[in-house]
Write a protein that holds these residues in place. Sequence first.
Motif, PDB file in Angstrom:
ATOM      1  N   SER A 484       0.832  -1.211   0.000  1.00 55.31           N
ATOM      2  CA  SER A 484       0.000   0.000   0.000  1.00 55.31           C
ATOM      3  C   SER A 484       0.863   1.256   0.000  1.00 55.31           C
ATOM      4  O   SER A 484       0.472   2.288  -0.551  1.00 55.31           O
ATOM      5  CB  SER A 484      -0.938   0.002   1.212  1.00 55.31           C
ATOM      6  OG  SER A 484      -0.216   0.145   2.419  1.00 55.31           O
ATOM      7  N   VAL A 485       2.036   1.176   0.623  1.00 53.82           N
ATOM      8  CA  VAL A 485       2.948   2.323   0.659  1.00 53.82           C
ATOM      9  C   VAL A 485       3.781   2.403  -0.617  1.00 53.82           C
ATOM     10  O   VAL A 485       4.027   3.482  -1.155  1.00 53.82           O
ATOM     11  CB  VAL A 485       3.875   2.236   1.897  1.00 53.82           C
ATOM     12  CG1 VAL A 485       4.970   3.297   1.839  1.00 53.82           C
ATOM     13  CG2 VAL A 485       3.056   2.391   3.168  1.00 53.82           C
ATOM     14  N   GLY A 486       4.191   1.250  -1.129  1.00 55.94           N
ATOM     15  CA  GLY A 486       5.104   1.228  -2.269  1.00 55.94           C
ATOM     16  C   GLY A 486       6.544   1.189  -1.798  1.00 55.94           C
ATOM     17  O   GLY A 486       6.844   1.600  -0.668  1.00 55.94           O
ATOM     18  N   VAL A 487       7.431   0.712  -2.659  1.00 53.50           N
ATOM     19  CA  VAL A 487       8.829   0.499  -2.273  1.00 53.50           C
ATOM     20  C   VAL A 487       9.762   1.130  -3.292  1.00 53.50           C
ATOM     21  O   VAL A 487       9.593   0.938  -4.504  1.00 53.50           O
ATOM     22  CB  VAL A 487       9.118  -1.015  -2.153  1.00 53.50           C
ATOM     23  CG1 VAL A 487      10.599  -1.263  -1.954  1.00 53.50           C
ATOM     24  CG2 VAL A 487       8.319  -1.618  -1.008  1.00 53.50           C
ATOM     25  N   ASN A 488      10.743   1.879  -2.797  1.00 49.82           N
ATOM     26  CA  ASN A 488      11.757   2.478  -3.664  1.00 49.82           C
ATOM     27  C   ASN A 488      12.685   1.377  -4.162  1.00 49.82           C
ATOM     28  O   ASN A 488      13.431   0.787  -3.383  1.00 49.82           O
ATOM     29  CB  ASN A 488      12.547   3.546  -2.901  1.00 49.82           C
ATOM     30  CG  ASN A 488      13.477   4.327  -3.805  1.00 49.82           C
ATOM     31  OD1 ASN A 488      14.094   3.770  -4.719  1.00 49.82           O
ATOM     32  ND2 ASN A 488      13.594   5.622  -3.555  1.00 49.82           N
ATOM     33  N   LEU A 489      12.637   1.103  -5.437  1.00 49.21           N
ATOM     34  CA  LEU A 489      13.375  -0.018  -6.015  1.00 49.21           C
ATOM     35  C   LEU A 489      14.881   0.127  -5.866  1.00 49.21           C
ATOM     36  O   LEU A 489      15.602  -0.869  -5.759  1.00 49.21           O
ATOM     37  CB  LEU A 489      13.009  -0.150  -7.505  1.00 49.21           C
ATOM     38  CG  LEU A 489      13.612  -1.305  -8.292  1.00 49.21           C
ATOM     39  CD1 LEU A 489      13.302  -2.647  -7.638  1.00 49.21           C
ATOM     40  CD2 LEU A 489      13.098  -1.292  -9.723  1.00 49.21           C
ATOM     41  N   ASN A 490      15.362   1.354  -5.812  1.00 46.74           N
ATOM     42  CA  ASN A 490      16.813   1.569  -5.785  1.00 46.74           C
ATOM     43  C   ASN A 490      17.404   1.734  -4.392  1.00 46.74           C
ATOM     44  O   ASN A 490      18.624   1.831  -4.254  1.00 46.74           O
ATOM     45  CB  ASN A 490      17.175   2.787  -6.640  1.00 46.74           C
ATOM     46  CG  ASN A 490      17.172   2.455  -8.122  1.00 46.74           C
ATOM     47  OD1 ASN A 490      17.592   1.372  -8.520  1.00 46.74           O
ATOM     48  ND2 ASN A 490      16.672   3.371  -8.935  1.00 46.74           N
ATOM     49  N   THR A 491      16.568   1.772  -3.360  1.00 51.41           N
ATOM     50  CA  THR A 491      17.106   1.933  -2.002  1.00 51.41           C
ATOM     51  C   THR A 491      16.602   0.885  -1.017  1.00 51.41           C
ATOM     52  O   THR A 491      17.191   0.715   0.044  1.00 51.41           O
ATOM     53  CB  THR A 491      16.762   3.327  -1.431  1.00 51.41           C
ATOM     54  OG1 THR A 491      15.341   3.472  -1.359  1.00 51.41           O
ATOM     55  CG2 THR A 491      17.354   4.429  -2.293  1.00 51.41           C
ATOM     56  N   ALA A 492      15.543   0.184  -1.363  1.00 57.12           N
ATOM     57  CA  ALA A 492      14.926  -0.752  -0.414  1.00 57.12           C
ATOM     58  C   ALA A 492      15.851  -1.918  -0.091  1.00 57.12           C
ATOM     59  O   ALA A 492      16.575  -2.421  -0.952  1.00 57.12           O
ATOM     60  CB  ALA A 492      13.613  -1.279  -0.973  1.00 57.12           C
ATOM     61  N   SER A 493      15.799  -2.339   1.166  1.00 58.67           N
ATOM     62  CA  SER A 493      16.566  -3.518   1.584  1.00 58.67           C
ATOM     63  C   SER A 493      15.920  -4.777   1.012  1.00 58.67           C
ATOM     64  O   SER A 493      14.744  -4.769   0.644  1.00 58.67           O
ATOM     65  CB  SER A 493      16.573  -3.608   3.113  1.00 58.67           C
ATOM     66  OG  SER A 493      15.277  -3.968   3.585  1.00 58.67           O
ATOM     67  N   PRO A 494      16.676  -5.867   0.942  1.00 57.08           N
ATOM     68  CA  PRO A 494      16.073  -7.115   0.455  1.00 57.08           C
ATOM     69  C   PRO A 494      14.949  -7.596   1.362  1.00 57.08           C
ATOM     70  O   PRO A 494      14.042  -8.293   0.894  1.00 57.08           O
ATOM     71  CB  PRO A 494      17.248  -8.101   0.443  1.00 57.08           C
ATOM     72  CG  PRO A 494      18.271  -7.517   1.370  1.00 57.08           C
ATOM     73  CD  PRO A 494      18.104  -6.042   1.251  1.00 57.08           C
ATOM     74  N   ASP A 555       7.027   5.586 -13.665  1.00 53.66           N
ATOM     75  CA  ASP A 555       7.691   4.564 -12.850  1.00 53.66           C
ATOM     76  C   ASP A 555       7.776   4.970 -11.379  1.00 53.66           C
ATOM     77  O   ASP A 555       8.151   4.152 -10.537  1.00 53.66           O
ATOM     78  CB  ASP A 555       9.105   4.294 -13.381  1.00 53.66           C
ATOM     79  CG  ASP A 555       9.080   3.487 -14.673  1.00 53.66           C
ATOM     80  OD1 ASP A 555       8.010   2.958 -15.013  1.00 53.66           O
ATOM     81  OD2 ASP A 555      10.136   3.390 -15.329  1.00 53.66           O
ATOM     82  N   ASP A 556       7.443   6.233 -11.083  1.00 56.81           N
ATOM     83  CA  ASP A 556       7.412   6.677  -9.689  1.00 56.81           C
ATOM     84  C   ASP A 556       5.963   6.869  -9.235  1.00 56.81           C
ATOM     85  O   ASP A 556       5.665   7.710  -8.388  1.00 56.81           O
ATOM     86  CB  ASP A 556       8.187   7.989  -9.523  1.00 56.81           C
ATOM     87  CG  ASP A 556       8.403   8.360  -8.064  1.00 56.81           C
ATOM     88  OD1 ASP A 556       8.318   7.452  -7.209  1.00 56.81           O
ATOM     89  OD2 ASP A 556       8.616   9.549  -7.770  1.00 56.81           O
ATOM     90  N   SER A 557       5.078   6.069  -9.804  1.00 57.32           N
ATOM     91  CA  SER A 557       3.659   6.164  -9.467  1.00 57.32           C
ATOM     92  C   SER A 557       3.084   4.769  -9.263  1.00 57.32           C
ATOM     93  O   SER A 557       3.762   3.766  -9.465  1.00 57.32           O
ATOM     94  CB  SER A 557       2.892   6.870 -10.592  1.00 57.32           C
ATOM     95  OG  SER A 557       2.731   5.989 -11.707  1.00 57.32           O
ATOM     96  N   GLY A 558       1.822   4.725  -8.878  1.00 57.19           N
ATOM     97  CA  GLY A 558       1.146   3.445  -8.715  1.00 57.19           C
ATOM     98  C   GLY A 558       0.476   2.970  -9.982  1.00 57.19           C
ATOM     99  O   GLY A 558      -0.246   1.964  -9.954  1.00 57.19           O
ATOM    100  N   VAL A 559       0.693   3.653 -11.093  1.00 59.18           N
ATOM    101  CA  VAL A 559       0.143   3.199 -12.373  1.00 59.18           C
ATOM    102  C   VAL A 559       0.935   1.976 -12.825  1.00 59.18           C
ATOM    103  O   VAL A 559       2.166   2.006 -12.894  1.00 59.18           O
ATOM    104  CB  VAL A 559       0.222   4.312 -13.443  1.00 59.18           C
ATOM    105  CG1 VAL A 559      -0.307   3.802 -14.784  1.00 59.18           C
ATOM    106  CG2 VAL A 559      -0.558   5.543 -12.992  1.00 59.18           C
ATOM    107  N   HIS A 560       0.230   0.906 -13.148  1.00 59.16           N
ATOM    108  CA  HIS A 560       0.903  -0.320 -13.573  1.00 59.16           C
ATOM    109  C   HIS A 560       1.406  -0.167 -15.007  1.00 59.16           C
ATOM    110  O   HIS A 560       0.740   0.466 -15.840  1.00 59.16           O
ATOM    111  CB  HIS A 560      -0.072  -1.494 -13.479  1.00 59.16           C
ATOM    112  CG  HIS A 560       0.603  -2.825 -13.511  1.00 59.16           C
ATOM    113  ND1 HIS A 560       1.055  -3.398 -14.683  1.00 59.16           N
ATOM    114  CD2 HIS A 560       0.907  -3.700 -12.516  1.00 59.16           C
ATOM    115  CE1 HIS A 560       1.621  -4.567 -14.403  1.00 59.16           C
ATOM    116  NE2 HIS A 560       1.529  -4.777 -13.100  1.00 59.16           N
ATOM    117  N   PRO A 561       2.578  -0.736 -15.313  1.00 61.20           N
ATOM    118  CA  PRO A 561       3.105  -0.635 -16.682  1.00 61.20           C
ATOM    119  C   PRO A 561       2.126  -1.107 -17.754  1.00 61.20           C
ATOM    120  O   PRO A 561       2.167  -0.610 -18.891  1.00 61.20           O
ATOM    121  CB  PRO A 561       4.351  -1.531 -16.640  1.00 61.20           C
ATOM    122  CG  PRO A 561       4.813  -1.446 -15.226  1.00 61.20           C
ATOM    123  CD  PRO A 561       3.557  -1.376 -14.404  1.00 61.20           C
TER     124      PRO A 561
END
Length: 711
Positions: A484-494, A555-561
């Motif tokens: 629901s919050v979303g995750v930063n792909l380039n900084t998030a931990s595994p 890519d920085d939104s909740g819109v799906h590709p």
Amino acid sequence: MKDNYIDYIAGKMNLRAWQVENCARMFEEGDTIPFISRYRKEKTGGMNDAEVAEVRHWVDVFTEMEKRKDTVIRTISEAGALTEELESRIRECTSSTELEDIYLPFRPRRRTRATAARELGLEPLADLMWNVRTRDPQSSAAQYVKGKVGSVEEALAGARDIIAERLSETSAIREDMRAIYRQRRLVSSVTKAGKDAPEAAKYRSYFDFSMPLSRIPSHNVLAMLRAEKDGFLTVSVDADAEKCANKIYYDFCQEHSYPSGALSDQIKEAVADSYKRLLHPSISTEIIKEAKEKADIESIRVFGENLRQLLLGAPVGQKCTMAIDPGFRNGCKIACLDEQGNLVYHTIIYPHPPQNDKIKALAAVQEMLEKYHIQAVAIGNGTASRETEEFMKKTRLPEGCRIWTVSEDGASIYSASEVARKEFPDEDVTVRGAVSIGRRLMDPLAELVKIDPKNLGVGQYQHDVDQNLLREKLDNTVESCVNSVGVNLNTASPYLLAYVAGIGPSLAENIVAWRGGNGGFRSRAELRQVPRLGAKAFEQCAGFLRIKGGENPLDDSGVHPESYGIVDRMASDLNVSASELVGNSALCSRINAKDYVCDEAGLPTIIDIIKELSKPGLDPRESATEFSFDTDIRSIEDLKSGMELPGIVTNITNFGAFVDIGLHENGLIHVSQLGQKCSDPTKILKLHQHIRVSVIGVDLDRGRISLRLIK
């Protein structure tokens, strides 16, 4: 999934059959709960993630039931007793209780009194009596007095044993007994061990306790059963033996016709034996188990809601943070973190007794505040927390820098965990604990996912409830919060990435490895280059991952590709580029959602796209707010009835809420003190909510503080 299962789930959840059927089909296709609830609203009718998760639970239940049915049918068939009608009954039932009732007469069992009677050749006599085909059971029994059967009474006793067992295995009788027992009371009484054991004192209110099963709160049930497990209580259902026996006899007569005379006496004797020896122990155990299952569900629900609120706690954000794990004798452990939460420095200061090295500690802190450009101070809420907060207020804090109190629950567990050792292999547990406190302030969700939720101090009887059901609920809750919050792909931990829909631990490690080797992701599309991340995984996870400053603003939104083409059409119709549309509320307000409905995306999806374009990547969490305890309250002895104090909600249970008012002891607002007719504290309070309370009682001997919520 079978229609009878779909209808059952739909009826239980007040849904339409097509909603359940679509969910079940999507589960079969590998779709995840967050993906279904967020991006397939047309197929679910707008079901939220909790509803989708419940459907998933029932799909799993019925999947296991099908396996059980196969075993039951195979066993009965091997015994040569399977008929088409019996198999149909088994296949159509949706209740595990009903299934086991059907199976009971055919189940392989240990040797019983009825088994012994059958071995003596007394089943034909039991059949005569069971089918009311003899008016003189003594005369009929005389024919079986031979061999090891030495008398008419022995023959009749054996026949009654067989009848008693049949009665106990009759589905209608068992269900009638359950209905009677459910209307009775659950009672508990103290055992000799409970009277003599000091540790049983906490269960004193249950030493002579009784409450209707229909009204008993979940925490009462779990407390009673825990005490029984410890040997301090006996717990039972206060069934009326005479009423139950009469009902069993009536059911028998309705099925077979009324016996008369001596046969009636024999049947009644078999009924009494069946109830006392077989049915009462079995049904009582079932009903208590049923009560526990209900209590488990309610307790787990509260735990899940608490966990959700804890994980979605307000983040301070990316700020250079000083984290302090306070203490007296062993000092205050300090960790300085940069804006990304990386450890840049750590030390220990001793401003409190017995060392009282305040001047040196003050100088060290002042130097760290300036050198590491500290913007926020996080202080653990454990021992010496208030004293440390007062000490820090004596420093010259940088402009805009504020002090926050952070829950330490689970920090010590994290410090000694494999996760912490992997993150900080060269640091000891004290440093890791301080780092965790600081990171919790910056982003509670990102840090707390590293800790087993059961160690976060927000559960109720968590070790007593069904552990599989608890794990399912907690995993679903964490997954729901992360997505629901979303995750930063380039900084998030595994550890955070692992909870993103469709990823899991293995793919999370692959993503981090690819990120490290390629300098980060520039687009969501590059996810397809991650080893073992296939098309299905990409479909499930892409919409929940965010890329800041990437090649495509979407890519920085909740819109799906999968919906990027729809956004391009919207932008084209407005004569702007897609990048100009993103974040422009005025432009988005001009979009008519109905104009873009198509086979791939229905109206709910289009509306979601427009909302997301208007405020892309909006964090659903609230902003952090400051809080201060009453400075005049130092110990429980300072409390007086009628005092009004500020407090922080630390845990919510069915019976009330625990509140931190700045002392070592938390106070309790009993459910009766929350407001008129409050039966669910989770609907009134939230975890870590700042509230005002009134002191209504203080028990110095037991260290208990009773509070009332002030509206």
